[in-house]
Design a protein around this motif. Structure first.
Motif, PDB file in Angstrom:
ATOM      1  N   THR A 163       0.843  -1.185   0.000  1.00 24.68           N
ATOM      2  CA  THR A 163       0.000   0.000   0.000  1.00 24.68           C
ATOM      3  C   THR A 163       0.878   1.235   0.000  1.00 24.68           C
ATOM      4  N   PHE A 164       0.357   2.304  -0.575  1.00 25.06           N
ATOM      5  CA  PHE A 164       1.100   3.565  -0.568  1.00 25.06           C
ATOM      6  C   PHE A 164       0.124   4.718  -0.439  1.00 25.06           C
ATOM      7  N   GLY A 165       0.621   5.791   0.118  1.00 25.41           N
ATOM      8  CA  GLY A 165      -0.191   6.975   0.293  1.00 25.41           C
ATOM      9  C   GLY A 165       0.457   8.184  -0.331  1.00 25.41           C
ATOM     10  N   THR A 166      -0.354   9.210  -0.510  1.00 28.35           N
ATOM     11  CA  THR A 166       0.158  10.506  -0.949  1.00 28.35           C
ATOM     12  C   THR A 166      -0.244  11.533   0.101  1.00 28.35           C
ATOM     13  N   SER A 167       0.727  12.352   0.473  1.00 30.06           N
ATOM     14  CA  SER A 167       0.505  13.392   1.470  1.00 30.06           C
ATOM     15  C   SER A 167       1.662  14.361   1.400  1.00 30.06           C
ATOM     16  N   SER A 168       1.386  15.612   1.662  1.00 32.38           N
ATOM     17  CA  SER A 168       2.475  16.587   1.691  1.00 32.38           C
ATOM     18  C   SER A 168       2.998  16.803   3.103  1.00 32.38           C
ATOM     19  N   SER A 169       2.329  16.197   4.098  1.00 33.71           N
ATOM     20  CA  SER A 169       2.738  16.507   5.473  1.00 33.71           C
ATOM     21  C   SER A 169       2.710  15.334   6.446  1.00 33.71           C
ATOM     22  N   THR A 170       2.243  14.177   6.040  1.00 27.44           N
ATOM     23  CA  THR A 170       2.050  13.071   6.975  1.00 27.44           C
ATOM     24  C   THR A 170       2.880  11.868   6.564  1.00 27.44           C
ATOM     25  N   GLY A 171       3.461  11.172   7.541  1.00 24.70           N
ATOM     26  CA  GLY A 171       4.158   9.914   7.292  1.00 24.70           C
ATOM     27  C   GLY A 171       3.167   8.767   7.152  1.00 24.70           C
ATOM     28  N   TYR A 172       3.680   7.532   7.054  1.00 24.89           N
ATOM     29  CA  TYR A 172       2.815   6.388   6.778  1.00 24.89           C
ATOM     30  C   TYR A 172       2.565   5.485   7.987  1.00 24.89           C
TER      31      TYR A 172
ATOM     32  N   ASN B  45       5.796  10.960  -2.375  1.00 26.73           N
ATOM     33  CA  ASN B  45       5.575  12.350  -2.761  1.00 26.73           C
ATOM     34  C   ASN B  45       6.721  12.915  -3.594  1.00 26.73           C
ATOM     35  N   SER B  46       7.594  12.028  -4.100  1.00 21.27           N
ATOM     36  CA  SER B  46       8.684  12.471  -4.978  1.00 21.27           C
ATOM     37  C   SER B  46       9.113  11.297  -5.850  1.00 21.27           C
ATOM     38  N   GLN B  47       9.841  11.596  -6.906  1.00 25.19           N
ATOM     39  CA  GLN B  47      10.336  10.545  -7.782  1.00 25.19           C
ATOM     40  C   GLN B  47      11.250   9.577  -7.028  1.00 25.19           C
ATOM     41  N   SER B  48      12.126  10.105  -6.199  1.00 23.92           N
ATOM     42  CA  SER B  48      13.038   9.220  -5.457  1.00 23.92           C
ATOM     43  C   SER B  48      12.271   8.357  -4.463  1.00 23.92           C
ATOM     44  N   ALA B  49      11.215   8.897  -3.839  1.00 22.44           N
ATOM     45  CA  ALA B  49      10.412   8.100  -2.914  1.00 22.44           C
ATOM     46  C   ALA B  49       9.747   6.938  -3.650  1.00 22.44           C
ATOM     47  N   ILE B  50       9.221   7.194  -4.837  1.00 19.74           N
ATOM     48  CA  ILE B  50       8.595   6.136  -5.641  1.00 19.74           C
ATOM     49  C   ILE B  50       9.622   5.071  -5.988  1.00 19.74           C
ATOM     50  N   ASP B  51      10.766   5.480  -6.524  1.00 17.46           N
ATOM     51  CA  ASP B  51      11.793   4.523  -6.942  1.00 17.46           C
ATOM     52  C   ASP B  51      12.315   3.700  -5.771  1.00 17.46           C
ATOM     53  N   ASN B  52      12.572   4.347  -4.635  1.00 16.59           N
ATOM     54  CA  ASN B  52      13.084   3.633  -3.462  1.00 16.59           C
ATOM     55  C   ASN B  52      12.063   2.643  -2.926  1.00 16.59           C
TER      56      ASN B  52
END
Length: 161
Positions: A111-120, A147-154
């Motif tokens: 599962t993955f989330g999108t947020s500009s201010s909250t962790g998972y 919330n970023s390209q590097s976050a997606i790739d990692n």
């Protein structure tokens, strides 16, 4: 990575963009989760304690929001990803309703989330509780906020698919 389905719910388009990118990178199928009653911009106003989303998110742990019965069959998938925004620190209540309806036994789930201010962390606990409530035997991968390209790739590199 074959036999992967990316399911997502997106109220504003942010999660949809991330889900589409993941599906493209993995050559995966993609499907959207639809609430029975779509959210209006007014429903999503988190500054107002009386709005629909605020009231729903503050329900007890077993709170659910009904979804349309249009989810794809998981028969041909080994791997299932569920993407969602993070509202008040947790997935929208319709994600629990989605998990309730999926035949997840024996699947690899991420599962993955999108947020500009909250962790998972709280979202992960919420997902884990919903899986336990359904007595699913799944291999649950650690979720993350993408919330970023590097976050997606990692995150994709960390999966045990």
């Amino acid at each position: 990575m074959a036999n992967t389905l990316v399911l997502y719910y997106s109220a504003t388009g942010t999660t949809k963009k991330v889900a589409e990118e993941i599906a493209q990178k993995l050559n995966a199928d993609i499907a959207e989760i639809h609430p029975v009653k779509p959210y209006s911009n007014e429903d999503l106003n988190w500054h107002d304690e009386s709005t629909r989303a605020t009231v729903e998110q503050k329900q007890e742990h077993d709170g659910r929001v009904p979804i349309k019965d249009d989810l794809p069959s998981l028969d041909n998938y080994d791997n299932v990803m569920i993407g969602h925004p993070i509202w008040w620190g947790i997935p929208p209540r319709l994600i629990a309703a989605t998990i309730d309806k999926l035949a997840l036994n024996g699947k690899n789930l991420a599962t993955f989330g999108t947020s500009s201010s909250t962790g998972y962390d709280r979202a992960q606990s919420n997902i884990e509780r919903t899986i336990k409530e359904n007595n699913y035997e799944v291999k649950l991968n650690r979720g993350d906020v993408l919330n970023s390209q590097s976050a997606i790739d990692n995150w994709l590199a960390s999966l045990n698919f």
